[in-house]
Write a protein that holds these residues in place. Sequence first.
Motif, mmCIF file in Angstrom:
data_model
loop_
_atom_site.group_PDB
_atom_site.id
_atom_site.type_symbol
_atom_site.label_atom_id
_atom_site.label_comp_id
_atom_site.label_asym_id
_atom_site.label_seq_id
_atom_site.Cartn_x
_atom_site.Cartn_y
_atom_site.Cartn_z
ATOM 1 N N LEU A 94 40.097 45.497 26.475
ATOM 2 C CA LEU A 94 39.504 45.025 27.729
ATOM 3 C C LEU A 94 39.753 43.542 27.969
ATOM 4 C CD1 LEU A 94 36.008 46.813 27.711
ATOM 5 C CD2 LEU A 94 38.076 47.500 28.904
ATOM 6 N N SER A 95 40.338 42.856 26.996
ATOM 7 C CA SER A 95 40.504 41.400 27.127
ATOM 8 C C SER A 95 41.312 40.978 28.365
ATOM 9 C CB SER A 95 41.137 40.826 25.862
ATOM 10 O OG SER A 95 42.376 41.444 25.574
ATOM 11 N N PRO A 96 42.339 41.731 28.805
ATOM 12 C CA PRO A 96 43.047 41.308 30.023
ATOM 13 C C PRO A 96 42.142 41.275 31.254
ATOM 14 C CG PRO A 96 44.370 42.899 28.806
ATOM 15 C CD PRO A 96 43.013 42.890 28.174
ATOM 16 N N TYR A 97 41.101 42.097 31.250
ATOM 17 C CA TYR A 97 40.212 42.134 32.409
ATOM 18 C C TYR A 97 39.317 40.908 32.474
ATOM 19 C CZ TYR A 97 41.801 46.944 32.718
ATOM 20 O OH TYR A 97 42.589 48.058 32.820
ATOM 21 N N ARG A 98 39.159 40.219 31.345
ATOM 22 C CA ARG A 98 38.395 38.974 31.374
ATOM 23 C C ARG A 98 39.113 37.946 32.252
ATOM 24 N NH1 ARG A 98 34.430 35.584 28.885
ATOM 25 N NH2 ARG A 98 34.425 33.862 30.363
ATOM 26 N N ALA A 99 40.436 37.904 32.147
ATOM 27 C CA ALA A 99 41.211 36.987 32.982
ATOM 28 C C ALA A 99 41.069 37.352 34.456
ATOM 29 C CB ALA A 99 42.673 37.011 32.561
ATOM 30 N N GLU A 100 41.048 38.653 34.746
ATOM 31 C CA GLU A 100 40.858 39.108 36.138
ATOM 32 C C GLU A 100 39.487 38.655 36.656
ATOM 33 O OE1 GLU A 100 42.897 40.940 38.038
ATOM 34 O OE2 GLU A 100 44.444 41.603 36.625
ATOM 35 N N PHE A 101 38.485 38.799 35.803
ATOM 36 C CA PHE A 101 37.131 38.397 36.191
ATOM 37 C C PHE A 101 37.067 36.896 36.427
ATOM 38 C CE2 PHE A 101 32.960 36.762 34.886
ATOM 39 C CZ PHE A 101 32.131 37.445 35.767
ATOM 40 N N ASP A 102 37.625 36.110 35.509
ATOM 41 C CA ASP A 102 37.586 34.652 35.644
ATOM 42 C C ASP A 102 38.292 34.189 36.915
ATOM 43 O OD1 ASP A 102 36.181 34.413 33.299
ATOM 44 O OD2 ASP A 102 37.928 33.943 32.064
ATOM 45 N N ALA A 103 39.433 34.804 37.215
ATOM 46 C CA ALA A 103 40.173 34.441 38.434
ATOM 47 C C ALA A 103 39.351 34.761 39.678
ATOM 48 C CB ALA A 103 41.509 35.168 38.470
ATOM 49 N N ALA A 104 38.626 35.880 39.641
ATOM 50 C CA ALA A 104 37.792 36.256 40.785
ATOM 51 C C ALA A 104 36.649 35.261 40.973
ATOM 52 C CB ALA A 104 37.235 37.667 40.591
ATOM 53 N N VAL A 105 36.033 34.840 39.872
ATOM 54 C CA VAL A 105 34.945 33.858 39.955
ATOM 55 C C VAL A 105 35.464 32.554 40.548
ATOM 56 C CG1 VAL A 105 33.264 32.512 38.639
ATOM 57 C CG2 VAL A 105 33.681 34.903 38.044
ATOM 58 N N GLU A 106 36.663 32.174 40.182
ATOM 59 C CA GLU A 106 37.255 30.950 40.727
ATOM 60 C C GLU A 106 37.480 31.072 42.234
ATOM 61 O OE1 GLU A 106 41.206 28.086 40.102
ATOM 62 O OE2 GLU A 106 40.813 29.751 38.727
ATOM 63 N N ARG A 107 37.955 32.244 42.675
ATOM 64 C CA ARG A 107 38.157 32.451 44.115
ATOM 65 C C ARG A 107 36.829 32.425 44.859
ATOM 66 N NH1 ARG A 107 41.624 36.478 42.257
ATOM 67 N NH2 ARG A 107 40.183 38.134 42.900
ATOM 68 N N ILE A 108 35.816 33.075 44.292
ATOM 69 C CA ILE A 108 34.496 33.102 44.923
ATOM 70 C C ILE A 108 33.936 31.686 45.025
ATOM 71 C CG2 ILE A 108 32.124 33.936 44.693
ATOM 72 C CD1 ILE A 108 34.093 36.130 45.463
ATOM 73 N N ASP A 109 34.169 30.903 43.999
ATOM 74 C CA ASP A 109 33.719 29.506 44.001
ATOM 75 C C ASP A 109 34.350 28.742 45.170
ATOM 76 O OD1 ASP A 109 32.699 27.019 43.317
ATOM 77 O OD2 ASP A 109 34.114 26.692 41.688
ATOM 78 N N LYS A 110 35.641 28.906 45.374
ATOM 79 C CA LYS A 110 36.341 28.198 46.433
ATOM 80 C C LYS A 110 35.896 28.636 47.832
ATOM 81 C CE LYS A 110 40.565 27.366 43.764
ATOM 82 N NZ LYS A 110 42.017 27.688 43.625
ATOM 83 N N LEU A 111 35.364 29.862 47.923
ATOM 84 C CA LEU A 111 34.975 30.409 49.222
ATOM 85 C C LEU A 111 33.517 30.117 49.580
ATOM 86 C CD1 LEU A 111 36.749 33.881 48.928
ATOM 87 C CD2 LEU A 111 37.313 32.102 50.586
ATOM 88 N N ARG A 112 32.793 29.472 48.686
ATOM 89 C CA ARG A 112 31.359 29.273 48.931
ATOM 90 C C ARG A 112 31.078 28.512 50.224
ATOM 91 N NH1 ARG A 112 28.421 26.606 44.064
ATOM 92 N NH2 ARG A 112 30.449 25.624 43.681
#
Length: 225
Positions: A190-208
């Motif tokens: 499941l470790s590759p999905y951690r990178a997917e999650f982190d990238a999504a959090v970064e996008r959400i941060d930029k969209l705040r």
Amino acid sequence: MSALLNLDAIMPADVNDNDIKCDTILAPSSQPTQMSLMKFKIQMFQLSTKICRHLASQSKEDEATLSIFDRQVAGEQSQWDAIYLLDGSPNLLDSSGYAHWCILQLYAHHLYLLLHRPFCKPRSSQFRSASRAKCIVSGKALLDVHHQFCDLPRLRHYRWLVAGLTSFYAIHGAMAIASCLLDEAENLELSPYRAEFDAAVERIDKLRGSSQICAQAYPILNHLQ
């Protein structure tokens, strides 16, 4: 809104405006029409209403019902592929058609998460490894679509969608993946999905700054991160 399903109305013809003549309606082509997206959205509204009624009822979740709804959602997806994709791949000459296909995928994977969630927890008596895998795949699919609307040049004219429901669905996908990662922290697969999650959090941060949904969800996602 499920009361809308009881209205006795005829669906508009799945044709372009210029196919409607004074005395006839020309046969629809094999290409997407101006009504295709609306037709598919209405079909998904009908299906999602049935699914949500079932999930909200007192009836116990069972694998038979899960399989029925699963096949119905997959059946809708196969219709979209036949209309919007070219030999299973995006048509590079039809950006709007690809955008519409992506929008519809959000609805499908959102429903998959709702359907499989009750069977996803390893410590539950109803646990199904197939449902857990489906939650991971659908969570990732929601994040992939969100990433494309945020960053893919060919979808730049649809980027405004990330301020609303597109990000809402991505947040749902991120939460599903986070849940699976927290349940199986030692699972290297499941470790590759951690990178997917982190990238999504970064996008959400930029969209705040432009999205109230993202502004409300970011602190929660950041805490899980």
